[in-house]
Each structure stands twice: as structure tokens, then as C-alpha cells.
Design an enzyme around this catalytic site. Structure first.
Site: not given
Length: 297
Positions: A158, A44
Site C-alpha cells: 500500500d 491506495s
């Protein structure tokens, strides 16, 4: 101060929204002590900061992000009418394009690994080759906030969902030190005024626009006991991610663990760049000093 001149380090950068800016400060401090960052793995926001570092563009990004205020962060939000995300996430990459070229990961001199989540097959996807832009865009696709990335007949979101601290995917050298920047550390010194990432940001940024007002009502209810949709989703996934992060740290036992309190900033607090970078430097200094004392240097 180069106490550890050229000592190789495998650097693992965790997910954690705008708190990832503290990773810039941590990298600054590692370099100040003379460590040689020989490989990087990120999830991320950690993939974004790590990618900028391995391309030699972190200083340019640091200077740019320090210019952002709350309004400019809001202006980077490219809202979309979609059933699988509120933001396309393209505008911010476009703004970064002058110092963030799209290169192939395998052509970068420092080994770099990006982790995303295959939400269809419920497994991590590891990028160590191919477009760095595509890899990082997938890794930052926070579910229900950013639209996902369609990749090889599956859907990527993510990386922090399944692997917020991707130690096991890092490229290690025999004599390196494992350094982890953990953006999920508890700290009672931060109060409940930092309570709700998306709710606080969006509710203070309502535009005079019917569509944006509707989006804002969806995101934040304004009542602590009645969280909005995104706020509730964030709190639920956060509990899971914190647990996974702690398990990864316990399992892999980093040589140097740089802890950033998870209440230090909300998800979209990129306007706090100066204080977060300073927090990263201070936290890294503390962790490095603890390591020095532990090995009697």
C-alpha cells in the site's frame, strides 16, 4: 455555476479505505465549479479513484459501487491461504473489468501518478508509466490484508504506508491550484460506534464455513480491550499514517484542502457509497467556499 471555468487544478487523492468514495463527490463538486483537473496523483484508494477519473470511467464506477450492500462487498472478498495476506484482491478488479480496462498510464491524456511502497527497500515507488492495473493493485495492497505485488525483484504494498498524500510526486503546472482530498481529518462528531474497521465488518459477515470462521477469529476478537490481529495492525499503522498525512499537508499547504473525517467510514464500508459521495460533495463545497472568501472572488 462554473465560477472557475477551466482553472487548472492538480488533484492529490489520499489513501484511506472506503472513505475514498468521498473523493468521487469531491471531484463532482470541483467539476461543478468549472475547475479543469489537469493532473492527478493518488495513493491506495486515491490511486483507484484517480485512475478511474483519468480514464473517464469514474461515473461507471460510481453507479456500480452504489449497488453494493454489505453482503455483496463480502462476496468480493477472495480469501486465500497465504502467509502474507488474507485477500488476493483479484475478484473486485474482475468485477470492475467492464469499465476498468488495463491501459498504459503514459497513454492517458491526463498526467497520472500512482504511489506504492517498496517494503524491502523501505521507499516509495512511483508509477507514471506502464500498466495502470498493476500500479493500482500494488498501491492498494494493505499489508496483512491484501497479498503484496512482486515487482522487479522487490515487494510492493500500500502506497499509504509511506506516502498517504503524495503531493511531491504530482505533475504541476505553473499556474495551477493544488487541491488535496485528505481522508484523515479529525472530527468529534463521529462517535466510537465507528470504532474498528476490519473487526466490525468481518464480525458481522461470518459465513458458515470453518476456514472463514478461523479467519474471522484471527481478525477480530470482539473485545475492545483485546483487539484481533488485523484490528491491532490497523490501529498501529493508522497512527503512523495520520502523522505522515498531517506533515505532508503542513509542508505543501494546498490551496484547497478538502477534509474527510477519518471516522466517517471503516476500511471496507463500500456499502455506504451514497452517503460517502454526498459527504465528499459537502466537504468540497465547504472547502471551495473557504477558498473563494480567502481570495476575495
Amino acid at each position: 455555476m462554473e465560477l472557475f471555468k477551466n482553472r487548472p487544478v492538480t488533484l492529490v487523492l489520499s489513501s484511506g479505505g472506503s472513505r475514498g468514495l468521498a473523493q468521487i463527490g469531491a471531484i463532482n463538486k470541483l467539476q461543478e465549479y468549472g475547475f479543469n483537473i489537469s493532473s492527478v496523483a493518488g495513493s491506495s484508494i486515491g490511486s483507484l479513484i484517480g485512475g478511474l477519473y483519468v480514464m473517464g470511467k469514474l461515473q461507471d464506477y460510481s453507479e456500480w459501487v452504489k449497488t453494493l450492500n454489505r453482503k455483496l462487498v463480502w462476496d468480493l472478498m477472495d480469501f486465500t491461504i497465504s502467509s502474507n495476506g488474507l485477500l488476493k484482491g483479484e475478484r473486485v478488479f474482475e468485477k470492475m473489468r467492464p469499465f476498468f480496462p488495463d491501459v498504459n498510464i503514459e497513454d492517458i491524456p491526463i498526467p497520472f501518478v500512482v504511489v506504492a511502497t517498496d517494503i524491502i527497500n523501505k521507499k516509495p515507488v512511483i508509477f507514471n508509466e506502464g500498466s495502470i492495473y498493476e500500479a493500482i493493485r500494488a498501491s492498494i495492497a494493505l499489508p496483512a490484508v491484501f497479498t503484496p505485488v512482486y515487482y522487479k525483484q522487490t515487494v510492493l504494498v500500500d502506497g499509504g504506508i509511506l506516502n498517504p498524500i503524495p503531493v511531491e510526486h504530482a505533475v504541476r503546472l505553473a499556474d495551477d491550484l493544488l487541491v488535496v482530498v485528505n481522508l484523515y481529518a479529525p472530527d468529534d462528531s463521529y462517535s466510537e460506534k465507528e470504532e474498528s474497521a476490519q473487526s466490525q465488518f468481518f464480525s458481522h459477515s461470518i459465513a458458515e464455513n470453518g476456514f472463514l470462521k478461523s479467519i474471522t477469529r484471527l481478525i477480530a476478537s470482539g473485545e475492545k480491550k483485546s483487539p484481533g490481529y488485523i484490528s491491532l495492525l490497523s490501529s498501529t499503522s493508522s497512527a503512523m499514517i495520520h502523522r505522515i498525512a498531517n506533515l505532508n499537508i503542513d509542508k505543501h499547504k494546498p490551496d484547497i484542502l478538502i477534509n474527510i473525517p477519518y471516522k466517517a467510514a471503516n476500511t471496507f464500508d463500500f456499502h455506504k457509497a451514497d452517503q460517502l459521495i454526498k459527504l465528499g460533495e459537502d466537504s468540497a463545497e465547504e472547502a471551495i467556499q473557504a477558498f473563494i472568501h480567502s481570495v476575495d472572488i
